[in-house]
Write a protein that holds these residues in place. Structure first.
Motif, mmCIF file in Angstrom:
data_model
loop_
_atom_site.group_PDB
_atom_site.id
_atom_site.type_symbol
_atom_site.label_atom_id
_atom_site.label_comp_id
_atom_site.label_asym_id
_atom_site.label_seq_id
_atom_site.Cartn_x
_atom_site.Cartn_y
_atom_site.Cartn_z
ATOM 1 N N ARG A 76 5.127 -11.279 -7.626
ATOM 2 C CA ARG A 76 3.989 -11.175 -6.707
ATOM 3 C C ARG A 76 3.803 -9.739 -6.224
ATOM 4 O O ARG A 76 4.717 -8.925 -6.274
ATOM 5 C CB ARG A 76 4.108 -12.133 -5.521
ATOM 6 C CG ARG A 76 5.349 -11.946 -4.642
ATOM 7 C CD ARG A 76 5.162 -12.610 -3.286
ATOM 8 N NE ARG A 76 4.279 -11.812 -2.449
ATOM 9 C CZ ARG A 76 3.086 -12.223 -2.028
ATOM 10 N NH1 ARG A 76 2.620 -13.406 -2.331
ATOM 11 N NH2 ARG A 76 2.337 -11.428 -1.275
ATOM 12 N N THR A 77 2.595 -9.470 -5.739
ATOM 13 C CA THR A 77 2.326 -8.160 -5.157
ATOM 14 C C THR A 77 2.050 -8.324 -3.673
ATOM 15 O O THR A 77 1.498 -9.339 -3.240
ATOM 16 C CB THR A 77 1.131 -7.465 -5.832
ATOM 17 O OG1 THR A 77 0.855 -6.259 -5.122
ATOM 18 C CG2 THR A 77 -0.119 -8.332 -5.821
ATOM 19 N N ASN A 78 2.467 -7.316 -2.908
ATOM 20 C CA ASN A 78 2.198 -7.324 -1.472
ATOM 21 C C ASN A 78 1.028 -6.412 -1.132
ATOM 22 O O ASN A 78 0.912 -5.956 -0.012
ATOM 23 C CB ASN A 78 3.434 -6.847 -0.717
ATOM 24 C CG ASN A 78 4.600 -7.785 -0.898
ATOM 25 O OD1 ASN A 78 4.423 -9.003 -0.949
ATOM 26 N ND2 ASN A 78 5.798 -7.232 -1.028
ATOM 27 N N SER A 79 0.191 -6.146 -2.115
ATOM 28 C CA SER A 79 -0.852 -5.148 -1.878
ATOM 29 C C SER A 79 -1.839 -5.558 -0.795
ATOM 30 O O SER A 79 -2.573 -4.712 -0.294
ATOM 31 C CB SER A 79 -1.590 -4.829 -3.177
ATOM 32 O OG SER A 79 -1.964 -6.004 -3.836
ATOM 33 N N THR A 122 -5.909 -8.085 -5.213
ATOM 34 C CA THR A 122 -4.636 -8.805 -5.146
ATOM 35 C C THR A 122 -4.620 -10.086 -5.990
ATOM 36 O O THR A 122 -3.711 -10.271 -6.797
ATOM 37 C CB THR A 122 -4.246 -9.066 -3.678
ATOM 38 O OG1 THR A 122 -4.229 -7.817 -3.006
ATOM 39 C CG2 THR A 122 -2.872 -9.699 -3.575
ATOM 40 N N TRP A 141 5.484 -2.585 -2.764
ATOM 41 C CA TRP A 141 4.224 -2.873 -3.472
ATOM 42 C C TRP A 141 4.358 -4.176 -4.271
ATOM 43 O O TRP A 141 3.497 -5.037 -4.235
ATOM 44 C CB TRP A 141 3.920 -1.693 -4.385
ATOM 45 C CG TRP A 141 2.584 -1.660 -5.050
ATOM 46 C CD1 TRP A 141 1.539 -2.498 -4.824
ATOM 47 C CD2 TRP A 141 2.162 -0.731 -6.049
ATOM 48 N NE1 TRP A 141 0.478 -2.128 -5.620
ATOM 49 C CE2 TRP A 141 0.827 -1.056 -6.384
ATOM 50 C CE3 TRP A 141 2.775 0.350 -6.686
ATOM 51 C CZ2 TRP A 141 0.111 -0.344 -7.343
ATOM 52 C CZ3 TRP A 141 2.058 1.058 -7.634
ATOM 53 C CH2 TRP A 141 0.737 0.707 -7.953
ATOM 54 N N GLN A 157 7.115 -7.405 -5.791
ATOM 55 C CA GLN A 157 8.291 -8.145 -5.419
ATOM 56 C C GLN A 157 8.680 -9.145 -6.505
ATOM 57 O O GLN A 157 7.824 -9.948 -6.882
ATOM 58 C CB GLN A 157 7.991 -8.915 -4.136
ATOM 59 C CG GLN A 157 9.079 -8.847 -3.129
ATOM 60 C CD GLN A 157 8.682 -9.629 -1.887
ATOM 61 O OE1 GLN A 157 7.524 -9.677 -1.492
ATOM 62 N NE2 GLN A 157 9.646 -10.271 -1.304
ATOM 63 N N VAL A 170 6.252 -1.733 3.470
ATOM 64 C CA VAL A 170 6.111 -2.885 2.578
ATOM 65 C C VAL A 170 6.269 -2.454 1.125
ATOM 66 O O VAL A 170 5.663 -1.471 0.712
ATOM 67 C CB VAL A 170 4.705 -3.541 2.707
ATOM 68 C CG1 VAL A 170 4.656 -4.869 1.983
ATOM 69 C CG2 VAL A 170 4.344 -3.702 4.153
ATOM 70 N N ASP A 214 -0.791 -7.010 2.048
ATOM 71 C CA ASP A 214 -0.078 -7.056 3.325
ATOM 72 C C ASP A 214 -0.725 -6.061 4.295
ATOM 73 O O ASP A 214 -1.003 -4.919 3.912
ATOM 74 C CB ASP A 214 1.387 -6.674 3.071
ATOM 75 C CG ASP A 214 2.231 -6.743 4.328
ATOM 76 O OD1 ASP A 214 3.067 -7.658 4.399
ATOM 77 O OD2 ASP A 214 2.053 -5.889 5.233
ATOM 78 N N GLN A 244 -2.174 -10.778 -9.195
ATOM 79 C CA GLN A 244 -1.318 -11.968 -9.269
ATOM 80 C C GLN A 244 -1.541 -12.687 -10.594
ATOM 81 O O GLN A 244 -0.598 -13.122 -11.249
ATOM 82 C CB GLN A 244 -1.643 -12.934 -8.128
ATOM 83 C CG GLN A 244 -1.419 -12.365 -6.760
ATOM 84 C CD GLN A 244 0.040 -12.365 -6.346
ATOM 85 O OE1 GLN A 244 0.814 -11.531 -6.784
ATOM 86 N NE2 GLN A 244 0.421 -13.317 -5.526
#
Lengths: 306, 468
Positions: B262-265, B457, B253, B255, B251, B267, B461
């Motif tokens: 946004r962050t996928n932290s 997260t 980190w 995007q 994934v 996920d 954001q």
């Protein structure tokens, strides 16, 4: 009143102002102006690059009601202040009492004790950082060579604030000691003689004669140390060396660090200024309380004596 | 007048005071003299940035160059500067070495109107300054310099050029690639009966599990119960390593990586990768805990003295390891998680930028062009100190020759094409302290990566929205 003397007085007054002008200008430019400017900025949003935007009391409200880190910083600062002031005062009192003795070579000891005050705090913080280094520091080396194991003085969140407090005590003791020593030397000698005749031992004389009579000095030392501890920044910044983030975790996140971080890392000059004025307000109230307590205590001493 | 004049006057003033030969008038006069000298000295410095261009277009003047470097790196940079001055004898380059906090240094000097003409740009730090209009758009120069531009674009990694493209501007030209790599001690691997780890970025067999198994075999306890040899140490930034382990579980980190929204932290796969990394310390104890004890210097010491089997750090440590006698090491790829594809490094890079407000933009551009072009990069390739950004030079024999101690040299070169982006965001200044602060609990083993992700997260954001 006749005109010539008025002109003369005016000239006299103007003349005086000319003489104090260099100082007045310096105070104005480097003290009064920045103070007022930060007050003005505390009602604005300003990132140093774009023009400031007026936001009213928003910075103050956000700080106190919406920023959880404000309260973290508050608690850390209070904790740091207590950790520094209490041992600092005790050590200073003992040191002053010891130096108040008529011993040979006491002048040398006084000079040695005074050394930390002339050293730059940043330089000393760097040296302390080396001493407290977890793996290569002298202090841990000594601890592990006597079998006590090593402590993460500055890297362990449980220790970091205490470690910084230790160095601050080391730095603040000399100044407090000098003040207390001067006060102790002003205590009339006959009081000690009377106490001695009444059969009071050394401890009793210290607690019942010295302490009450130097109370104004103690109070002064407390106020000064409190102000210094509340504004602590350089020790934390240099010793923790994480670019003023107040780590590890939030362990050393004090007001000074929060102010620096908001101003110079987040570009929030207005927010940082508001914080500076809140710190000022807190200190102002604490100092007033301290002075009031001191006045009452001093009055009691004199009432008792009378 | 110069600062030395001021010093001399100050000294005579002090001496006069000490000797008691000075009356008030002479004292005041002396003070005025010192002040005047200092003012004159600073005026000279201030003008130094000026200079200008002669009518013929020949570049001349003085430029200031701000960069971060270890003493050894500074020596290599001096070589680049010397080569530049040979070509442009009329341009004087004054250097300013960055302190520990370049972001704050640049912010205050640029806000105060004293921006250095040429500035090193760090991938994580530059957007905050770019957003505030500190940098000139290099496209302005690139468009005029067609020959150079086409050569540069043909020979550069597009990823690196893209890293320094922000809000439609080419803020900087990439100058060096550092990446992050896993170095291992060959002797300790042999002693533990372990096969050498994979050295190809296309090879996914170096999994989290096999990495952990190797680290466990390499960890040795002494008679007193204390660890005398660790399987792994982190000499990079553990806060970033955590994220790279998350990314190596499939994934990204942030995007998109540039100007992310946004962050996928949070996920689950990213969280799993982070948790694996944190467990190396708190749960498996195969590495000294960076949240409690070690800093990067001591981690390096552990590896160079043969008390750690593997170390995570950038290419910049190669020369230190190579200089260490008796250290038989090589480099391998990073471990990859159960949900990750192929292993990846990070796009750790610095570039050179020109200040928007520079009074000597053309001379500054010449310097950037030279350093990031074939001539400057050749000096860098020969030194072996950084990975050059031009493919022709990175693949040249000279650069490889500068790495005689290792067999897996290709891991360094391949790192660039197999790397994750760290966030290129103006909000990083705020995200970083938040990330580091809360992650401390995870590394200590007091909080799970999942809890951490759930807390930070939404805050990240928020920062991306307000400051990104």
């Amino acid at each position: 009143m006749d005109a010539p003397s008025n002109v003369g007085r005016l000239r006299h007054v103007l003349g005086s102002y000319v003489f104090i002008a260099p100082n007045l200008v310096a105070v104005g430019v480097f003290l009064v102006f920045p103070l007022l400017f930060s007050l003005y900025m505390s009602f604005h949003k300003w990132d140093l690059f774009s023009p400031p935007q007026f936001v009213g009391f928003d910075n103050y409200v956000r700080l106190v009601t919406k920023d959880p880190l404000f309260w973290t910083a508050f608690l850390n600062t209070v904790l740091f202040t207590v950790l520094t002031i209490v041992p600092g005062l005790v050590i200073s009192l003992l040191a002053a009492a010891a130096l108040n003795q008529k011993l040979k070579g006491v002048g040398v000891f006084r000079a040695i004790l005074f050394l930390p005050i002339v050293a730059s705090m940043v330089t000393m913080s760097v040296i302390w950082r080396w001493l407290f280094d977890t793996d290569n520091g002298l202090i841990n080396w000594v601890l592990s060579s006597i079998g006590l194991g090593s402590i993460g003085w500055l890297t362990d969140p449980h220790w970091a604030l205490t470690t910084v407090a230790l160095t601050s005590i080391w730095k603040s003791v000399p100044f407090s000691t000098i003040i207390l020593l001067a006060a102790m030397q002003g205590v009339p000698h006959n009081l000690y003689e009377q106490a001695l005749i009444d059969g009071a031992g050394a401890v009793r004389r210290f607690v019942s004669v010295t302490i009450p009579l130097i109370r104004p000095a103690i109070s002064f030392v407390l106020v000064i140390s409190m102000i210094q501890s509340f504004q602590v920044f350089d020790q934390v910044y240099v010793m923790i060396a994480d670019n003023g983030a107040g780590g590890p975790g939030t362990s050393t996140y004090v007001f000074g660090i929060m102010l620096f971080q908001n101003a110079f890392r987040f570009y929030q000059m207005g927010y940082a200024s508001a914080l500076a004025w809140i710190i000022f307000a807190v200190l102002f109230v604490l100092t007033l309380l301290n002075l009031r307590m001191q006045r009452r205590a001093t009055a009691e001493v004199y009432n008792d004596a009378g | 007048m110069s600062t030395t004049d001021a010093e001399r006057q100050l000294r005579s003033l002090v001496e006069g005071l000490r000797a008691g030969t000075m009356d008030r008038r002479r004292f005041l006069h002396g003070v005025a003299g010192v002040t005047a000298s200092l003012a004159a000295a600073s005026a000279v410095t201030a003008c130094g940035g000026g200079g200008g261009e002669s009518a013929g277009g020949a570049k001349e003047g003085t430029i200031t160059f701000y960069f971060g470097a270890s003493p050894e790196e500074a020596r290599t940079r001096k070589k680049v500067i010397a080569a530049f001055q040979k070509k442009f004898p009329k341009i004087e380059v004054k250097t300013q070495i960055a302190g520990t906090d370049p972001l704050q240094q640049l912010l205050t000097s640029c806000a105060g109107g004293k921006c250095p003409d040429v500035m090193m740009a760090w991938e994580l730090l530059y957007p905050g300054l770019a957003k505030r209009g500190v940098y000139a758009d290099l496209n302005e120069f690139l468009d005029k310099d067609k020959a150079y531009t086409s050569k540069l674009k043909g020979d550069s990694s597009d990823l690196l050029l893209k890293t320094f493209r922000y809000q439609g501007k080419q803020v900087a030209l990439p100058e060096q690639f550092a990446g992050v790599f896993l170095y291992y001690n060959k002797k300790l691997f042999e002693q533990a009966g372990l096969e050498p780890p994979p050295a190809k970025w296309t090879d996914s067999s170096w999994t989290f599990d096999s990495f952990l198994a190797a680290a466990q075999k390499l960890t040795k306890k002494g008679a007193n119960g204390r660890t005398r040899q660790y399987g792994f140490v982190d000499a990079w930034d553990p806060n970033l390593s955590t994220a790279v382990f998350g990314m190596n579980n499939g994934v990204e980190w942030f995007q998109p990586p540039i100007k992310p929204t946004r962050t996928n932290s949070d996920d689950p796969n990213f969280v799993q990768g982070m948790q694996f990394y944190a467990d190396l310390f708190a749960k498996h104890a195969v590495a000294p805990n960076p949240a409690l004890k070690t800093n990067s210097t001591t981690s390096l010491d552990l590896f160079t003295s043969g008390r750690a089997g593997m170390v995570l750090t950038g290419h910049w440590m190669y020369s230190t390891f190579a200089a260490k006698k008796g250290l038989d090491f090589d480099v391998c790829v990073l471990p990859v998680g159960p949900n990750g594809g192929t292993p990846k490094s990070d796009i750790g890079t610095t570039g050179l930028a020109v200040a928007a407000g520079s009074k000597n933009r053309d001379a500054a551009w010449e310097f950037v062009k030279f350093s990031c072009g074939p001539e400057g990069q050749k000096v860098i390739a020969d030194s072996g100190l950084f990975i050059p950004v031009l493919k022709s030079l990175a693949n040249s024999g000279e650069f490889k020759k500068a790495h005689p101690n290792i067999q897996n040299f290709d891991v360094f070169l391949g790192g660039l094409d197999n790397a994750h982006w760290l966030p290129i965001s103006a909000a990083w200044g705020k995200i970083q302290p938040l990330w580091n602060r809360d992650l401390n609990q995870v590394l200590q083993g007091k909080q799970t990566a999942a809890r951490f992700a759930a807390t930070v997260t939404p805050q990240i954001q928020q920062f991306l929205r307000t400051d990104g």
